[in-house]
Design a protein around this motif. Structure first.
Motif, PDB file in Angstrom:
ATOM      1  N   LYS A 187       0.557  -1.273  -0.165  1.00  0.00           N
ATOM      2  CA  LYS A 187      -0.027  -0.078  -0.079  1.00  0.00           C
ATOM      3  C   LYS A 187       1.105   1.222  -0.221  1.00  0.00           C
ATOM      4  O   LYS A 187       1.022   2.192  -0.942  1.00  0.00           O
ATOM      5  CB  LYS A 187      -1.060  -0.008   0.864  1.00  0.00           C
ATOM      6  N   LEU A 226      -1.789  -3.430  -3.942  1.00  0.00           N
ATOM      7  CA  LEU A 226      -2.997  -2.773  -3.214  1.00  0.00           C
ATOM      8  C   LEU A 226      -3.377  -1.343  -3.399  1.00  0.00           C
ATOM      9  O   LEU A 226      -4.467  -1.035  -3.439  1.00  0.00           O
ATOM     10  CB  LEU A 226      -2.997  -3.013  -1.709  1.00  0.00           C
ATOM     11  N   MET A 262      -4.713  -0.880  -6.437  1.00  0.00           N
ATOM     12  CA  MET A 262      -6.226  -1.280  -6.808  1.00  0.00           C
ATOM     13  C   MET A 262      -7.218  -0.135  -6.058  1.00  0.00           C
ATOM     14  O   MET A 262      -8.369  -0.200  -6.412  1.00  0.00           O
ATOM     15  CB  MET A 262      -6.419  -2.529  -5.712  1.00  0.00           C
ATOM     16  N   PHE A 277      -7.216   0.409  -2.476  1.00  0.00           N
ATOM     17  CA  PHE A 277      -7.022   0.141  -1.095  1.00  0.00           C
ATOM     18  C   PHE A 277      -6.361   1.450  -0.382  1.00  0.00           C
ATOM     19  O   PHE A 277      -5.447   1.915  -0.646  1.00  0.00           O
ATOM     20  CB  PHE A 277      -6.235  -1.159  -0.814  1.00  0.00           C
ATOM     21  N   LEU A 334     -15.690  -2.987  -0.838  1.00  0.00           N
ATOM     22  CA  LEU A 334     -15.139  -4.646  -1.312  1.00  0.00           C
ATOM     23  C   LEU A 334     -13.630  -4.390  -1.422  1.00  0.00           C
ATOM     24  O   LEU A 334     -12.825  -5.249  -1.131  1.00  0.00           O
ATOM     25  CB  LEU A 334     -15.720  -4.630  -2.788  1.00  0.00           C
ATOM     26  N   ILE A 335     -13.074  -3.276  -1.956  1.00  0.00           N
ATOM     27  CA  ILE A 335     -11.603  -3.217  -1.782  1.00  0.00           C
ATOM     28  C   ILE A 335     -10.848  -3.177  -0.550  1.00  0.00           C
ATOM     29  O   ILE A 335     -10.020  -3.623  -0.319  1.00  0.00           O
ATOM     30  CB  ILE A 335     -11.501  -1.834  -2.729  1.00  0.00           C
ATOM     31  N   GLN A 336     -11.763  -2.526   0.418  1.00  0.00           N
ATOM     32  CA  GLN A 336     -11.155  -2.513   1.722  1.00  0.00           C
ATOM     33  C   GLN A 336     -10.910  -4.007   2.225  1.00  0.00           C
ATOM     34  O   GLN A 336     -10.186  -4.272   2.814  1.00  0.00           O
ATOM     35  CB  GLN A 336     -11.968  -1.631   2.752  1.00  0.00           C
ATOM     36  N   LEU A 337     -12.409  -4.661   1.995  1.00  0.00           N
ATOM     37  CA  LEU A 337     -12.276  -6.010   2.392  1.00  0.00           C
ATOM     38  C   LEU A 337     -11.190  -7.096   1.618  1.00  0.00           C
ATOM     39  O   LEU A 337     -10.725  -7.870   2.565  1.00  0.00           O
ATOM     40  CB  LEU A 337     -13.467  -6.716   2.134  1.00  0.00           C
ATOM     41  N   THR A 338     -10.978  -6.742   0.403  1.00  0.00           N
ATOM     42  CA  THR A 338      -9.974  -7.508  -0.162  1.00  0.00           C
ATOM     43  C   THR A 338      -8.568  -7.176   0.367  1.00  0.00           C
ATOM     44  O   THR A 338      -7.709  -8.105   0.639  1.00  0.00           O
ATOM     45  CB  THR A 338      -9.861  -6.946  -1.841  1.00  0.00           C
ATOM     46  N   GLY A 339      -8.233  -5.804   0.703  1.00  0.00           N
ATOM     47  CA  GLY A 339      -7.129  -5.602   1.328  1.00  0.00           C
ATOM     48  C   GLY A 339      -6.828  -6.260   2.726  1.00  0.00           C
ATOM     49  O   GLY A 339      -5.750  -6.912   2.958  1.00  0.00           O
ATOM     50  N   ALA A 362      -8.120  -9.168   3.606  1.00  0.00           N
ATOM     51  CA  ALA A 362      -8.135 -10.287   3.316  1.00  0.00           C
ATOM     52  C   ALA A 362      -6.603 -10.677   3.089  1.00  0.00           C
ATOM     53  O   ALA A 362      -5.895 -12.023   3.388  1.00  0.00           O
ATOM     54  CB  ALA A 362      -8.921 -11.022   2.268  1.00  0.00           C
ATOM     55  N   CYS A 363      -6.084  -9.801   2.211  1.00  0.00           N
ATOM     56  CA  CYS A 363      -4.482  -9.863   1.640  1.00  0.00           C
ATOM     57  C   CYS A 363      -3.607 -10.090   2.842  1.00  0.00           C
ATOM     58  O   CYS A 363      -2.679 -10.960   2.853  1.00  0.00           O
ATOM     59  CB  CYS A 363      -4.319  -9.045   0.560  1.00  0.00           C
TER      60      CYS A 363
END
Length: 408
Positions: free
Chosen positions: A151, A157, A160, A162, A349-354, A356-357
């Motif tokens: 980030k 990220l 993306m 995030f 959704l993008i925050q959730l993806t971050g 999870a990563c």
């Protein structure tokens, strides 16, 4: 040049405030644990700051800010060992005139050590010091900078979309995931669970713990205020307002929910509620209205009460509440950006993806490090050492030699 000087002075003040947070962490951790382990916790905290800074100089800074090339996957890169200032490093051309290269290094270096400090509190009173030091070197020297590059270093990220302003995920959850794994692999302290029910093991100095939380709150002025990366009047003052309101709301709601649930006014829950509010607002302090900050802090405060009892319910022993504060509130704060941010480009959704990563990377890496240590050198002190205290056995010292309390 005057603007660069003003910005740079503000950033150096914030660097000092983040450094001072290590005093807060030390006070909080020793206050919430028993007297016989005080030296051990203080030793770990000092080790983390000193070795963390050296590791960040040797390779961490260039691992975290490698300057990903166009078209790069943005997962890992390295700009070389050591640090040397670029030609524009001390001029307004560097970092939009927000600060100089050297200030940049030092400010980010202060953050690096914080991730391991979170683990220190969670494993207190039963982890061998040697394996903890090895874990710290690998986690601060390698894992944290790689995670940070995704980030803050312009990695995948960041590309993306995030968003994590000052580290609800990048600092707090990165430490929190490792704390979760460490506590699970270590097992609980002797006497923590009797017949499957959690027993309170009171800390030896609640006044010290209280001082620690107040110092941490003060340090957060630098943690979040400095993350503006300049002395921008509007953004710095908004950030400090949202930070303080979230902390206040977190404390009040944690105390209230705790009183409703347990029928007593628990100071430690009040304190952890403040920290939960601070961790929760850290991901989006610059993109929140004051009203949103209060809501985010309040929800974090409520989360703390239930998270602490949940951690107990699943038989994990976290003496200082690090998992509830740093991991669970860190996740909440990061997701809250996708709900409350004033920037429409920030999506849930993008925050959730971050989240999870970072969960996947930190869980796997910390498990590999700590599990390997467990199977090779062992990570837990003997029963006798634990009962008599790590200070005597690992350090040959007593924190209060002229003031010994009777301990059970």
């Amino acid at each position: 040049m005057e603007l660069l000087t003003t910005n740079n002075v503000w950033m150096m003040i914030c660097t000092a405030l983040v450094f001072f947070m290590h005093t807060g962490f030390a006070f909080l951790e020793i206050g919430l644990t028993r007297q016989k382990n005080t030296i051990n916790i203080l030793f770990k905290n000092i080790f983390i700051i000193t070795v963390g800074l050296l590791l960040y100089y040797i390779g961490g800074f260039n691992l975290m800010y490698p300057g990903f090339a166009d078209g790069s996957a943005g997962i890992i890169d390295f700009a070389g060992f050591g640090i040397s200032a670029p030609e524009n490093g001390m001029t307004p051309e560097y970092a939009d005139g927000g600060y100089t290269w050297w200030t940049d290094f030092l400010f980010q270096g202060m953050f690096a050590a914080t991730a391991a400090t979170i683990v220190s509190g969670a494993v207190a009173e039963r982890m061998k010091i040697g394996p903890f030091m090895i874990f710290t070197v690998i986690y601060v020297g390698l894992i944290y900078p790689i995670a940070g590059s995704w980030k803050w270093g312009g990695g995948f990220l960041d590309q993306m979309g995030f968003y994590d302003f000052a580290g609800s995920t990048l600092v707090h959850s990165v430490g929190g995931w490792a704390a979760l794994v460490a506590v699970w692999l270590l097992g609980s302290r002797i006497g923590k669970f009797k017949n499957g029910k959690p027993q309170a093991i009171p800390g030896h100095s609640i006044p010290l713990a209280t001082a620690g939380v107040l110092i941490l709150w003060l340090g957060w002025f630098g943690f979040n205020g400095g993350s503006v990366l300049s002395a921008d009047p509007e953004l710095t003052s908004l950030t400090l307002v949202t930070t303080c309101l979230a902390a206040a709301a977190g404390g009040v709601i944690a105390a209230l929910v705790s009183f409703i649930k347990y029928k007593n006014l628990d100071l430690t829950m009040f304190l952890n509620g403040i920290l939960g509010g601070l961790v929760g607002i850290t991901a989006g302090a610059d993109v929140m209205t004051p009203e949103s900050a209060i809501i985010i802090g309040a929800i974090a405060g409520a989360i703390i009460v239930f998270a602490v009892s949940f951690v107990d319910a699943i038989k994990l022993d976290d003496p200082v509440g690090a998992i509830a504060v740093h991991l669970i509130c860190g996740i909440w704060g990061t997701l809250a950006v996708g709900i409350f941010s004033t920037n429409p480009e920030h999506t849930f959704l993008i925050q959730l993806t971050g989240v999870a990563c970072y969960a996947a990377f930190c869980l796997v890496s910390s498990f590999l490090i700590i599990f390997t240590l467990k199977k090779t050198v062992g990570i837990r002190v003997s029963e006798r050492e634990e009962l008599e205290g790590l200070d005597a056995h690992e350090h040959g010292m007593d924190a209060y030699p002229d003031f010994r309390l009777n301990e059970h």
